[in-house]
Design an enzyme around this catalytic site. Structure first.
Site, PDB file in Angstrom:
ATOM      1  N   ARG B 164       0.828  -1.205   0.000  1.00 21.81           N
ATOM      2  CA  ARG B 164       0.000   0.000   0.000  1.00 21.81           C
ATOM      3  C   ARG B 164       0.865   1.259   0.000  1.00 21.81           C
ATOM      4  NH1 ARG B 164      -4.750   1.250   4.495  1.00 21.81           N
ATOM      5  NH2 ARG B 164      -5.840   2.821   3.254  1.00 21.81           N
ATOM      6  N   ARG B 173       6.513   9.462  -6.833  1.00 25.14           N
ATOM      7  CA  ARG B 173       7.917   9.625  -7.185  1.00 25.14           C
ATOM      8  C   ARG B 173       8.273   9.240  -8.616  1.00 25.14           C
ATOM      9  NH1 ARG B 173       9.469  13.299  -3.405  1.00 25.14           N
ATOM     10  NH2 ARG B 173       9.141  12.504  -1.286  1.00 25.14           N
TER      11      ARG B 173
END
Lengths: 217, 217, 217, 217
Positions: B164, B173
């Site tokens: 998760r 990112r």
């Protein structure tokens, strides 16, 4: 470094939370001695640590090094909003002169750097800072330039942490084996706490009179 | 940078956990297509994110910069054990020669630094590295010397994260607005995942063929 | 109650993580005595609790009461996937006869209920169970029917927790002041741990020979 | 159920935290429209969810069922202090008469039970409540007696949660597939928020005019 307490939850709220368990709200003295004793008993002595999580503190921490930030960020039960090198290196780019004059005045460099009081280390930090300034003036993007930033570079952050996590932080980071700068931070955080909250953290600190005295200077 | 997957939980375990809710364990195909479909449906489509927390991955990440580490550590639902500058700067102290020869061979400096491919930035990083090496040879303690470390200095860490939290990491990112090095890390982490786990993360990545191709070089 | 360990991280992985800090991987004995001593020293004695977070355990816990579940769920650094009363009450609906015969055989009721060994409490639980069974046969939706469920109703869950959080759980819940059923759970969880991991938790338990002996019966 | 907001962090503090990243504190309008827009942009649109964690809310929630509490406790990024059945069943023991008279007035039982408006379920809850009351009068300890408690039994808790976790809660629990009582709770929590904070949560709610209207009655 400079620590400012921006906001905190009241002891009254924490005591209210604890009194929920026993439905003893009518015994509250609105954050007075009775409530304070209850919080210490349940939260500290009985180890019902979750009750201390209702107490949240938000600090504005200015002028710590990015070396210290590396350690601070490991305390994961906390929320950090940090001055971004990606967005704020312009401050350094805008400096038009050498930050250290021939007369060895490091006042201007100190705006950007945490000094260690070791002359050689500080000199190397200043050299790195100057090099970074020159690079920025070449219009090299921050996302590349920041790679030659020395870890002594100063940063600031807003830090929200609950009392349970802060107890853990103060216990680990006021220790004599901690890095000197985070140790100083831990005492300054403690000092910035509301007076009537300090009793919850007092025994977590590894006291050291000489060290604390130096912090005041 | 180099990413090694040290261990991971099996899809079978995650599917078992999900089947607990409906008591449908007899329908499991031991991590096969039926289990995989169930995990995607419950964990991703139905947003029961907690079911994905049973999947844990431990990576050994080598050769990222401490600039990247600053960002990585902000992902707080994860466990990090990081190469300590306090304990390991001896590696640099033991280097007896200049790390960069007159012939501009930066191979030896590359052992310690992440290069940006901007010659000026990399040059400044190397200068800072040399200065740090000299300081260490003066027997200045690591806790002071590390303050002039450039953020390009390489570090390594062992990183445990659940699926998760990893989805959240990869989504934020791999974005084009992320710092180039953490963006590269996010694709390499994805590549290091077990083949049969990748489908859970695929759609979180901001794909970019040119960027990914460069990573392979 | 029945506890099954579904998976766990190896000590070797945890020791690898710790050795990252000192870059001493070559000293590992692959999860042997040297690694075990290191984990105990750094994780427990030095209080670097984050290193213990690399160790994850997944348990399948069957046959605890929903009264116990209320307490278990307060341990928030853990992942739970629980048998859902919203989806699984059909099991009770499908019972076509009274669960307790006139001959006071409670075997069939025991499939659904945790007994306290207090005859009066257990009798009331059984009455509530029977009433629930009748309601379900009236085709009243589970989301309404579940409101008259007694807290002795049995549930199951898959529980993933790391060693740091498990230490906290065992310390608080093996205490003599804990609820009897969660106390029993804490000893059974400990017993289900891999033999070579138990040393990390041993001293967190509040031992009580008589109590533990009863658990075996 | 009744929801009381006990305390909350101001938008001004959250905006201050965000402005730390860009060092743009001078642009703040002290929690006014400019700050509000910034929080929505950075926290929601840009998905920098950690900035919303500086906003903490403490609610006192009264009169929800323990069935709902089972679900509420799964939201683990929050702090709960709950009325303890271990300590407070005396309230029921002290009732000296049957809680429901022959005239079918359930007012007194409603003090202890959440009703579902299904007469059969509510009747069975009341029977279980009466049985529990009788057991308590037999001086059976709470730790045993509580096992026959129906899940409709009312509880109260003090709940501290940050804005990021609350967004997640409201999104999942205002859904039409959520349990009716937690769905009602999610709208009531939203209604109890400070007016100037609601805009951060508005779009997480699955609106349903008929349902919300019923809540007002």
């Amino acid at each position: 470094m400079k620590i400012t307490l921006l906001q905190n939850t009241s002891l009254k709220t924490c005591a209210f939370a604890i009194r929920t368990c026993w439905q003893s709200h009518e015994k509250s003295d609105e954050g007075g001695q009775s409530d304070k004793d209850l919080i210490a008993k349940v939260g500290n002595k009985f180890k019902h640590g979750s009750t201390l999580e209702h107490l949240n503190y938000t600090f504005y921490i200015e002028g710590i090094s990015r070396a210290l930030l590396q350690e601070l960020a490991r305390h994961r039960i906390a929320s950090l909003s940090v001055k971004s090198t990606r967005y704020t290196l312009k401050e350094l780019k805008d400096e038009n002169e050498f930050l250290v004059s021939s007369s060895k005045d490091s006042t201007r460099a100190n705006k950007y750097l945490v000094f260690t009081d070791n002359p050689l280390v500080d000199k190397m930090s200043i050299l790195a800072l100057e090099n970074l300034r020159l690079i920025l003036q070449e219009k090299i993007p921050n996302d590349l330039a920041k790679y030659c930033l020395p870890e002594s570079y100063k940063t600031s952050l807003t830090w929200t942490i609950n009392a349970r996590s802060l107890q853990n932080f103060l216990e680990l980071r006021s220790s004599k084996s901690a890095l000197w700068e985070i140790r100083a931070l831990s005492f300054k955080i403690y000092n910035a706490l509301p007076e009537d909250h300090k009793y919850l953290f007092e025994e977590k600190l590894t006291r050291d009179i000489m060290f604390e005295k130096n912090l005041e200077d």
